[in-house]
Enzyme design. Sequence first.
Site, short mmCIF file in Angstrom:
data_model
loop_
_atom_site.label_atom_id
_atom_site.label_comp_id
_atom_site.label_asym_id
_atom_site.label_seq_id
_atom_site.Cartn_x
_atom_site.Cartn_y
_atom_site.Cartn_z
N TYR A 272 0.84 -1.20 0.00
CA TYR A 272 0.00 0.00 0.00
C TYR A 272 0.88 1.25 0.00
O TYR A 272 0.69 2.17 -0.80
CB TYR A 272 -0.90 -0.02 1.24
N1 NAP Z 1 -9.41 5.49 5.29
C1 NAP Z 1 -8.15 5.79 5.52
O1 NAP Z 1 -7.65 5.67 6.65
C2 NAP Z 1 -7.29 6.33 4.40
C3 NAP Z 1 -6.07 6.92 4.74
C4 NAP Z 1 -5.27 7.42 3.73
C5 NAP Z 1 -5.67 7.35 2.40
N2 NAP Z 1 -6.88 6.76 2.10
C6 NAP Z 1 -7.24 6.70 0.69
O2 NAP Z 1 -8.53 7.22 0.50
C7 NAP Z 1 -9.09 6.68 -0.69
C8 NAP Z 1 -10.52 6.24 -0.40
O3 NAP Z 1 -10.49 5.19 0.54
P1 NAP Z 1 -11.55 5.04 1.74
O4 NAP Z 1 -10.79 5.08 2.99
O5 NAP Z 1 -12.69 5.95 1.53
O6 NAP Z 1 -11.95 3.50 1.54
P2 NAP Z 1 -13.25 2.78 0.99
O7 NAP Z 1 -14.44 3.20 1.78
O8 NAP Z 1 -12.88 1.36 0.95
O9 NAP Z 1 -13.43 3.37 -0.48
C9 NAP Z 1 -12.65 2.94 -1.56
C10 NAP Z 1 -13.40 3.25 -2.84
O10 NAP Z 1 -12.57 2.85 -3.94
C11 NAP Z 1 -13.36 2.01 -4.78
N3 NAP Z 1 -12.55 1.04 -5.49
C12 NAP Z 1 -11.81 0.03 -4.98
N4 NAP Z 1 -11.26 -0.67 -5.97
C13 NAP Z 1 -11.66 -0.11 -7.13
C14 NAP Z 1 -11.42 -0.38 -8.51
N5 NAP Z 1 -10.65 -1.39 -8.88
N6 NAP Z 1 -11.99 0.43 -9.43
C15 NAP Z 1 -12.79 1.45 -9.05
N7 NAP Z 1 -13.06 1.76 -7.78
C16 NAP Z 1 -12.50 0.98 -6.83
C17 NAP Z 1 -14.32 1.31 -3.84
O11 NAP Z 1 -15.39 0.78 -4.60
P3 NAP Z 1 -16.03 -0.66 -4.29
O12 NAP Z 1 -17.07 -0.41 -3.22
O13 NAP Z 1 -16.60 -1.08 -5.58
O14 NAP Z 1 -14.92 -1.56 -3.81
C18 NAP Z 1 -14.71 2.47 -2.94
O15 NAP Z 1 -15.68 3.27 -3.57
C19 NAP Z 1 -8.17 5.53 -1.11
O16 NAP Z 1 -7.35 5.96 -2.16
C20 NAP Z 1 -7.35 5.27 0.14
O17 NAP Z 1 -6.09 4.73 -0.14
C21 NAP Z 1 -7.69 6.26 3.07
#
Ligand code: NAP
Length: 277
Positions: free
Chosen positions: A154
């Site tokens: 990651y």
């Molecule tokens: N939460 C944290 O602590 C955190 C911290 C730092 C950075 N981030 C970043 O924030 C961003 C959003 O993450 P989140 O925390 O909101 O997690 P999340 O709730 O799991 O959301 C991830 C999103 O990405 C979509 N996705 C996953 N694989 C995909 C693919 N192959 N093609 C298109 N869409 C896809 C998912 O859709 P599906 O429902 O279809 O899987 C979901 O809508 C990510 O880039 C993550 O790395 C998160």
Amino acid sequence: MNHKSILITGVSTGIGLVTARDLLRRGFRVYGSVRSPLSEDESNDLAHHPQFTELHFDVRDREAIRAGIQRITDEGHHLVGVVNNAGVAVPGPIETTDEAEYRRQFDVNVFGLISVCQESLPLLHAARDAGHHPRIVNVSSVSGYLTSPFMAFYSSSKFAVEALTDGLRRELMPFGIDVVSVAPGPTKTPIWAKGREQTSGFEDNRYSHLIPQLAPYTQAAERGGVEPQLVADAIYAALTDKVPRAHVLIMKKRWLAKLIRHAPKRVQDRFFTKRVR
Ligand SMILES: NC(=O)c1ccc[n+]([C@@H]2O[C@H](COP(=O)([O-])OP(=O)(O)OC[C@H]3O[C@@H](n4cnc5c(N)ncnc54)[C@H](OP(=O)(O)O)[C@@H]3O)[C@@H](O)[C@H]2O)c1
């Protein structure tokens, strides 16, 4: 016609969903990508919002991205921003994680992001020609410069996102398109629960003794995380500030992350290994 529109990838849950709602509230037209159609359920505010259009694509599917961008083109609104939010977190030891899993990490977070940028750039150039100040906002992470053990896939994907952000910003500067990153630390979203289900890299090998520690560790990180609205606020600022910050870190104890980032690697080692051994 000619509403300011924003494309956000991955609006089914988490930061993408909260950001889509936030931008709709603030008057943008929003194109949000999902992999499975949003439910038509009454409670689904996005699906019923008149300024929201659902696009169906997996960021690993170039043809599907192209079809989504074509839809934006056909509707004739100016695309003034792209938020590359879709992402996955593949946990596991480097030694034992399946090839398919570590490739998925990069296919989604890195190559998917590149595909979305390439396919949407013609519309961003067109918006600039029409007098707008288009932006690409990449959702990176504190893991884009700090690497926890068992999160190296990651982290390396987010290091790549940071490099792509800097490179693309410098390439597009002459064309009046800005490219910035918003880097959340732990944020309360479903990504943590999804990670807890992925223990295969630890199973039946020399890392198995760590399995009981994984869930409490990630649960504590999630509990201490920020609300996704804080990240949505930073994304809004990145899309609308006259001169947005090229990189912004959103987390509690930001000072600590900055301190560790500049500490010698051996000092970083002690910080990252004191809880997981
Ligand atoms: N939460 C944290 O602590 C955190 C911290 C730092 C950075 N981030 C970043 O924030 C961003 C959003 O993450 P989140 O925390 O909101 O997690 P999340 O709730 O799991 O959301 C991830 C999103 O990405 C979509 N996705 C996953 N694989 C995909 C693919 N192959 N093609 C298109 N869409 C896809 C998912 O859709 P599906 O429902 O279809 O899987 C979901 O809508 C990510 O880039 C993550 O790395 C998160």
